[in-house]
Design an enzyme around this catalytic site. Structure first.
Site, PDB file in Angstrom:
ATOM      1  N   CYS A   1      38.213 -61.250 -69.631  1.00 33.02           N
ATOM      2  CA  CYS A   1      38.094 -61.179 -68.245  1.00 33.02           C
ATOM      3  C   CYS A   1      36.590 -60.693 -67.731  1.00 33.02           C
ATOM      4  CB  CYS A   1      39.077 -60.322 -67.525  1.00 33.02           C
ATOM      5  SG  CYS A   1      39.159 -60.460 -65.703  1.00 33.02           S
TER       6      CYS A   1
ATOM      7  N   CYS B   1      36.485 -58.992 -64.236  1.00 33.20           N
ATOM      8  CA  CYS B   1      37.069 -57.385 -64.434  1.00 33.20           C
ATOM      9  C   CYS B   1      36.137 -56.648 -65.055  1.00 33.20           C
ATOM     10  CB  CYS B   1      38.319 -57.261 -65.087  1.00 33.20           C
ATOM     11  SG  CYS B   1      39.580 -58.702 -64.962  1.00 33.20           S
ATOM     12  N   ASP B   2      35.316 -57.293 -66.115  1.00 33.01           N
ATOM     13  CA  ASP B   2      34.450 -56.168 -67.151  1.00 33.01           C
ATOM     14  C   ASP B   2      32.957 -56.854 -67.281  1.00 33.01           C
ATOM     15  OD1 ASP B   2      37.046 -55.040 -67.719  1.00 33.01           O
ATOM     16  OD2 ASP B   2      37.232 -56.597 -69.461  1.00 33.01           O
TER      17      ASP B   2
END
Ligand code: NAP
Length: 313
Positions: free
Chosen positions: A134, A137-138
């Site tokens: 992701c 997200c990261d």
């Protein structure tokens, strides 16, 4: 009939949330069952540029708009992970892994798909230690770091572009010499100064440090017929998805690749059981086609439930 809901929708991505909107507006008592935040893959997407009406919208924002729409219409949101569907006459019983059961007259399965892993022994070990599925997200963990993206589909192309705002450089590695994703995405990737495209490299194994962090990936270089190591701080494999249908185990409604077979009414062949979105057999997996499936499934479920109720009364 002893039920809590007319319609339970499993999965709150664009297909499930659209089904909830149509079902609620038709006057059904509707619940969505979801094991994560509402939005499905949308919530892990940075920019969505092909949803009609918005030439550019953040995935989390579109997810929240859809969710607010469903809850405004009275659809319940149940948090849980489905383990199976049982059939008691006209009642459909949805079971979850915390031991809960939810009873309804119809069920729409809109569980989407899960990211495919490279299938190497350290897939789990390296998660969060350099390996992520992701970018939204990261990605920010990789400021001024070197990252690898594997895959040549739209997801890999779009996420490689997204990662350029953090990473010092992005190596996009594809196993053939052609991409699978759309031309518009290919063009943006190929002209981006921070992205280097490496072709004809097939992932072979992870490079792992002594303290179990990802250090890169070894690839089989098809052109030179040898294994080469590419070092990186981060790795984002975007190599496709598999349908989230494990919980349907014994039901004879899946094709060979485990996608759900439906007709043009989104019926599965089992009465009161419909499916919609990325989880069904189809050619074009998009937010807009998922939403279309969801609307059809809910409308057909409405006709089915109406007929059941009039049979009862
Ligand atoms: P995809 O289109 O199936 O592409 C998967 C890519 O990963 C392909 O390039 C494939 O290579 C490669 N691959 C598969 N297994 C591999 C392995 N073991 N090692 C190395 N490479 C491997 O998957 P996706 O990009 O996740 O997209 C899924 C669906 O969602 C598609 O229909 C896509 O169009 C859609 N989508 C659309 C958008 C958009 O419209 N904006 C955005 C995201 C996704 P080969 O080509 O050699 O098989």
């Amino acid at each position: 009939m002893d039920v809590q809901y007319d319609l339970i929708i499993v999965g709150a991505g664009p297909a499930g949330m659209t089904a909830a909107i149509y079902g609620s507006r038709a006057g059904l008592k509707v619940a969505m069952l979801e094991k994560e935040a509402p939005g499905g893959k949308m919530i892990k997407t940075d920019l969505i540029c092909n949803y009609p009406g918005d030439d550019e919208i953040n995935g989390a924002d579109l997810s929240m708009k859809m969710f607010t729409h469903t809850s405004g219409l009275g659809a319940d949101y149940l948090y849980g992970n489905i383990t199976g569907i049982e059939f008691e006459g006209d009642v459909r019983v949805v079971k979850t892994d915390d031991g809960s059961s939810y009873r309804s007259l119809a069920v729409i399965v809109a569980t989407g798909s899960v990211e495919r892993t490279l299938g190497f022994p350290e897939d789990d070990l390296l998660l969060g230690k350099g390996l992520s599925y992701c970018a939204v997200c990261d990605g920010a963990f990789f400021k001024q770091k070197e990252v690898l993206v594997i895959g040549g589909g739209n997801s890999a192309l779009e996420e490689a572009l997204y990662l350029t705002q953090f990473a010092s450089n992005v190596k996009l590695v594809i196993r053939r010499d052609v991409f699978r994703g759309d031309l518009i995405n290919q063009e943006q990737v190929l002209k981006h100064p921070k992205i280097e495209v490496i072709r004809n490299h097939v992932p072979d194994h992870y490079l792992v440090s002594d303290d179990n962090r990802l250090e890169g990936v070894a690839f089989y270089n098809k052109d030179e017929d040898k294994i080469v190591e590419i070092k990186a701080d981060g790795l984002f494999p975007y190599i496709g998805q598999d349908p989230a249908t494990e919980f349907l185990g014994g039901l004879d409604i899946l094709n060979e690749e485990k996608y759900i077979k439906v007709n043009d009414k989104m019926e599965t062949g089992i009465s009161g059981l419909y499916a919609a979105g990325d989880v069904v057999v189809k050619d074009l997996r998009q937010i807009v086609t998922a939403a279309s499936d969801g609307s059809i499934a809910a409308q057909e479920a409405f006709y089915y439930i109406q007929a059941l109720k009039s049979k009862e009364s």
